[in-house]
Every structure is written in C-alpha cells, then in structure tokens.
Write an enzyme that holds these catalytic residues in place. Sequence first.
Site, PDB file in Angstrom:
ATOM      1  N   SER A 222     -85.422  66.872 -56.745  1.00  0.00           N
ATOM      2  CA  SER A 222     -85.737  66.440 -58.111  1.00  0.00           C
ATOM      3  C   SER A 222     -87.246  66.549 -58.298  1.00  0.00           C
ATOM      4  CB  SER A 222     -85.242  65.026 -58.364  1.00  0.00           C
ATOM      5  OG  SER A 222     -85.934  64.142 -57.523  1.00  0.00           O
TER       6      SER A 222
ATOM      7  N   LYS B 165     -87.952  71.411 -70.271  1.00  0.00           N
ATOM      8  CA  LYS B 165     -87.169  70.493 -69.447  1.00  0.00           C
ATOM      9  C   LYS B 165     -86.003  69.989 -70.279  1.00  0.00           C
ATOM     10  CE  LYS B 165     -87.459  66.819 -66.072  1.00  0.00           C
ATOM     11  NZ  LYS B 165     -86.215  66.163 -66.441  1.00  0.00           N
TER      12      LYS B 165
HETATM   13  S1  IVH Z   1     -85.861  72.767 -61.632  1.00  0.00           S
HETATM   14  C1  IVH Z   1     -87.050  71.417 -57.647  1.00  0.00           C
HETATM   15  N1  IVH Z   1     -85.998  73.341 -64.189  1.00  0.00           N
HETATM   16  O1  IVH Z   1     -84.796  67.961 -64.169  1.00  0.00           O
HETATM   17  C2  IVH Z   1     -86.538  71.956 -58.916  1.00  0.00           C
HETATM   18  N2  IVH Z   1     -85.042  71.256 -63.545  1.00  0.00           N
HETATM   19  O2  IVH Z   1     -85.870  66.103 -61.745  1.00  0.00           O
HETATM   20  C3  IVH Z   1     -85.690  70.990 -59.638  1.00  0.00           C
HETATM   21  N3  IVH Z   1     -84.252  69.895 -65.436  1.00  0.00           N
HETATM   22  O3  IVH Z   1     -82.283  67.591 -61.791  1.00  0.00           O
HETATM   23  C4  IVH Z   1     -84.973  71.537 -60.779  1.00  0.00           C
HETATM   24  N4  IVH Z   1     -84.805  71.330 -67.010  1.00  0.00           N
HETATM   25  O4  IVH Z   1     -81.589  68.094 -64.228  1.00  0.00           O
HETATM   26  C5  IVH Z   1     -85.628  72.436 -63.268  1.00  0.00           C
HETATM   27  N5  IVH Z   1     -86.173  74.003 -66.411  1.00  0.00           N
HETATM   28  C6  IVH Z   1     -85.791  73.107 -65.489  1.00  0.00           C
HETATM   29  C7  IVH Z   1     -85.164  71.877 -65.839  1.00  0.00           C
HETATM   30  C8  IVH Z   1     -84.814  70.972 -64.836  1.00  0.00           C
HETATM   31  C9  IVH Z   1     -84.255  70.146 -66.743  1.00  0.00           C
HETATM   32  C10 IVH Z   1     -83.752  68.640 -64.812  1.00  0.00           C
HETATM   33  C11 IVH Z   1     -82.677  68.845 -63.792  1.00  0.00           C
HETATM   34  C12 IVH Z   1     -83.231  68.282 -62.510  1.00  0.00           C
HETATM   35  C13 IVH Z   1     -84.307  67.389 -62.993  1.00  0.00           C
HETATM   36  C14 IVH Z   1     -85.420  67.353 -61.975  1.00  0.00           C
END
Ligand code: IVH
Length: 671
Positions: free
Chosen positions: A85, A118
């Site tokens: 996360s 995000k």
């Molecule tokens: S990357 C280490 N990209 O945010 C990479 N996450 O706390 C982790 N999320 O569980 C994920 N948009 O639910 C990534 N463009 C995006 C995202 C994204 C939303 C959420 C996802 C993840 C949380 C990370």
Amino acid sequence: MSSERTAAGKRIEALRRELREHDYRYYVLAQPEISDAEYDRLLKELADLEERYPEFRAPDSPTQRVGGAPTREFPSVRHAVPMLSLANTYGEEEVLEFDRRVRSGLKGEGIRYVCELKFDGIAVSLIYRTGMLTRGATRGDGDEGDDITENLKTIRSIPLRLRGANSGWNDVEVRGEVFMAREDFEKMNAERARVGEKTFVNPRNSTAGTLKLQDPKLVARRPLQFSAYYLRAENKNLKSHFENLQTLRDLGFPVSRHTQRRDNIREVIGYWREWENKRESLPYDIDGIVVKVDSLAQQKKLGAIAKSPRWAIAFKFAARKRETILRNILLQVGRVGTITPVADLEPVFVGGTTVSRATLHNEDYIKELDIRPGDVVIVEKGGDVIPKVSGVVREKRKHGSKPFRMPDRCPECGSKISRPRDEANYYCENTECPAQIKARIEHFAHRGAMDIEGLGEAVVDQLVSLGFIRNYADLYELQARREELLGLERWGQKSVQNLLDAIEESKKNPLARVLFALGIRHVGASMAQLLARSFTIEAVIKASREELEQIEGVGPEIAESIVRFFQDSHNRDIVRRLAKSGLRFKEEGRRRSRSSAVSEKTFVLTGTLSTMTREEAKGKIEALGGHVTSSVSKKTDYVVVGSDAGSKLEKAKALGVQTLEEEEFLKLLNR
Ligand code: IVH
C-alpha cells in the site's frame, strides 16, 4: 463431426472474436463502433449457439460474464508478490521530502516520475495463464486476499483473455482499481431506494460491498469499472512503468488517459495542483494522485519499507467534505440589514483549513435540508469556495431536536425583521441597528476598501458601542476627540496615534476605493472601478438609472441600487461630510491609468485554468485595470478558455469574441 457442428463452432469463434473487439473498442479506446442493442444481439446469438452446442463452451467466452454459480465462501489465495500500500502525503513539503529520499537512494541517477490519478476504489489482482484470466483476487492484507474470480469476470472492462496474446505472455499479473462512476452509483442508489433496499454511502463503499457479494449474478448487474495500473510478466524484460501502461492498453486493459510522465518533482506538484482543481470534472471520485518512479530497475533498487514501497507515494487532496456537529445556527446582520444564518460548527479540518463557521444561505435552504442545531452535518469546501453545510446525516440525529425557525425580531437590536416577497433573505428594518452600523464601518475600513489598519472588528465594536462613531464619516472627526480616546480601556498614546494616522492616510485612497467602501448594494470592488472610471462622485450622485446603465457591466439592478443609495438623505449627508474631510471624490488622471493590454478590457473566464484559480485570475485582471464579467456579450473583449470549457466558449465563437488559451492569457498578463 457433422458439418453443421463445424459451422456452429466457426461461428462461435467469430462471434467471440467480434465481441472481444467491441469490448476493446468500448472500454480501452473509448471508440465504440456499434450500438448497445447491436452488441446485445451478437451476445445473444453466441449464447444461443453455446446452449445448442455445449461442447464449445469456454471459460473465456464473453457469455461467461453474466455470472456463474454462487459460492458460500471465498477461498483465500496468496499473492506471488505482496500487494503493497502507499504512504500518504498531503502537502508539498512532504512530497519534496519523498523526492529527496528517492534521489538520495539513487545517488545522482536521472529520475522520471509517472503521475497517475488515485482512484477511490478497490485494488484487485488478476492472473492470466497462457493468456486466459484464471484468477482474480482482492488485496486482503497484502499477502493473502480473497479469490473473487467469478465476481471480477462480470466486469466487462476486464478482458477474459489477453488481446493478441500469443508470444510469451504466459504468466502475467495485472493489478488495478475497481470503481464505480458517480452517476452510475447515484442511479443505482436511487433505484435501490425506490424498491426499499438499503442505499450505499458512496461509490467506494458500494464497490467494496458489491465485490463481497456471493452471487456473481448480482455483481453482474452493478455498474463496476476497472482501470489497470500495474503489470508483472515472467520472462519479459520490462523496463519502465510508463511503457508497461502502454503494454497494458495493447493487451486490452483500460488504462487512465490522464497518466503522465514528468521530469521532476516540481512538475509532479503541478500535476497535483491541476487535478486538485479539475477533480470535479471527472465522472468518478479520486482522492489524490499517485507518484511512481518510472524505471523498474530504480524501483527495485529503492525497495520497500514495511508495507510501502520507497519508489511511490500517494499525494492526497484535502478532503472537501467532512462530517461535524452543528453547535448552533447563528444569525448575522450584514451592513444593509441582511440577516444571514451561519453555522456554528465543531471545528473540522476540511479543504485544507480548519472550519468553524459555514454559510447556511437562507431560511429556505435550512428548511429544505431540514438542518437542525445539534445535527451531524456535512461540511464542504472546494478550492476557492466559502465553506458550506451541504447536508445532514439523518441517521445520527439526536432525539428531541427541533426544526429551525426564523425569529421575528433582529437578534442584535430587537427590531422587527421581514422577508420581502420574491426574496430569500430577511432584513432588519432598523438602519441604525448597531450590528448594521458595525458591519458598514468594518466594510469601510476593510483591506480591499479604505484599508485602515487597526480598525478591525474589536475596535469597531468598542467605538460603536461607546458612541464614538455611528457612521464612517464620524471616523474622520475622531481627531478632535483624541483626549477622550486616550481615556478608553486598552488604548495608549501610541495606539491612538497609529489609528488616527491610519485614518488620515486613508484619505489618499482613489475614488474607486471610496466608492466600494460606501457599501452600496451590488457595488463590489470591480464595479466601483468601472464607476470611478466613468464618473466623478458628484456625477454618480446625480446620475439617473439610464445614465448608469450606459456603462458596460451596469445592469438595471445595479443602477437601481446606486440611485436608491444616493436618494437617501442620510447617505447624501454622510458623503458630503466625507468630501469635506478631504476624501478623494474625483479620479485623478481619469482614463489615463497606466495602460496595459488588459486595462479597460472586459474578460469572461470559462473552464478550469491549470496555473491559478478563477478567483486568482480575476484578481490579476482587475489589478491591471481590466474587468471580469460572468456572461459573454458583444462588449466582451476576451474569453479566457480553460479546460472543460462549456457554453461560454460556444457563445464567444458565435459572437466572434476573441478567445484566449491559458498560455496566451498568461502572456497578455505579462505584457
Ligand atoms: S499503485 C505499491 N496506483 O491506493 C503500489 N494504487 O494505498 C500500490 N490506488 O491499494 C498500488 N489508484 O487501492 C496504485 N493509480 C494507482 C492507484 C492506486 C488508487 C489505491 C489502491 C491501493 C492503494 C494504495
């Protein structure tokens, strides 16, 4: 094999290929080629054939999205690579800190960042073996999640088989976000309310709840979407995250079009600012941006601490909506007697500041939402918007609360208050109401008006209460009462002198400021500038409605208000005294103000600018002597066009008014 069956098998294959292609055009390219009805017809033909020839059924057929058999429990599955996360940051300082850590970890290597939106949804992992979707799972605790393959298969934007998969795409994991568009969510909720089912709080909760349903057929009816942001493939030499996103598109996954690669952290912050302003224009909710180091080799070098990678960070927006307790409904008396209900709130951090007061607009607004003192309310604050109470959390209402009722007397002076027909506001009818007097003087002394330092709320309150001043003309006669002032509590030689000096100094203000300071209804700072450019104060006092309406930007309502103000003998008397005290009632060097490309020009702003808010743009234009109006007319000189511009742009084109892109506008400002 009978030839009939062979033909059916061929047709089935062709239909599947065709349907997949349409899915791809619809979900990935956003360029559908056929209507929904046509698509459904093809799908039905395929379903009928598979029914007749069960031997051709296949798990990756587009018909498999309607939802399989219910499960009682989701099996737990282990993620081959943990699903991390992101650490959250909320301000530029923290993001600069992240950048410093990244750079020190990479010792002088060049870095590029990928900026993504995000999504406010639910993260899932999809496993493809030999090109086929074999497993879909939730994140769970990061190491183990729930196997929700059947539920995920119902999401039409998730490909059941990789597009053009042949060479080497055998062992692939794709991760991304499942979410719901706001409009779909609202429609679904309305329908649930209609049939008496429980409604969801927001799209994210609704998505989470849906993915947990044990019956995939129910899931299939919910409007879920998917957007991919991560690719892992065995035996492929992947190098860059940004390139992976393009590969994901090629493999048939929807990937956000708003993702961008940026060369340094300043530009990343620019991307964040841009979306902070534009987030409302998206059909779904985002709660920030995600910043990722582009190079996969660098990602590897940086590694992770605990459950968060060192190569990525969430850069969140300040929540624009929060719940808090409405302690009371206060009534504020304005300078023309307007009585405005104001929420007295339990302080709450929202939209980047702590809010304890918010507007409740007027009586009708409170009644419509049935807002009651003691309620848990929703407070909203957008970019440059004044905080407002936008709703009540009914479920949290305490027993015994009573609907709000407007009193019939002014809370400040006890005089009768009334609500004119066709108006939303109540007015205190007593022009000598101390609250009105104070508000008028505060406005007069305010920074944007006469800018009299040291004459703030508390001082005005004291001086009015003790009878030193009853109107702003009295201010300029305070000089004669300096000894008396010195006798007041909290006042000494120095503070009295400072105040008297500031009052004296304010006489040098130009006419536009004086006109604004008078507090004439509908005459704001820029309207005052317009008036000052066209008239001396004697002329304004004598002007008829018709003459006033000759000025661009002055409509009947404003003209009426100005005429009314100066018809009042009390106001005329005050203005006469101000003139005698030596305030500037003529614009010196009228019409010869420093000319710039902006001065005297009329602007209309539309859409979202990326480098400043509209309020800021307005301030800049006005500082250079231009005006900003809200609607496009033939008299408009320029329409400044931001992104997602609407009908004003069309109107400008129709009227042949010159339009300026943001960049051209910036150039004009700097000329
Ligand atoms: S990357 C280490 N990209 O945010 C990479 N996450 O706390 C982790 N999320 O569980 C994920 N948009 O639910 C990534 N463009 C995006 C995202 C994204 C939303 C959420 C996802 C993840 C949380 C990370």
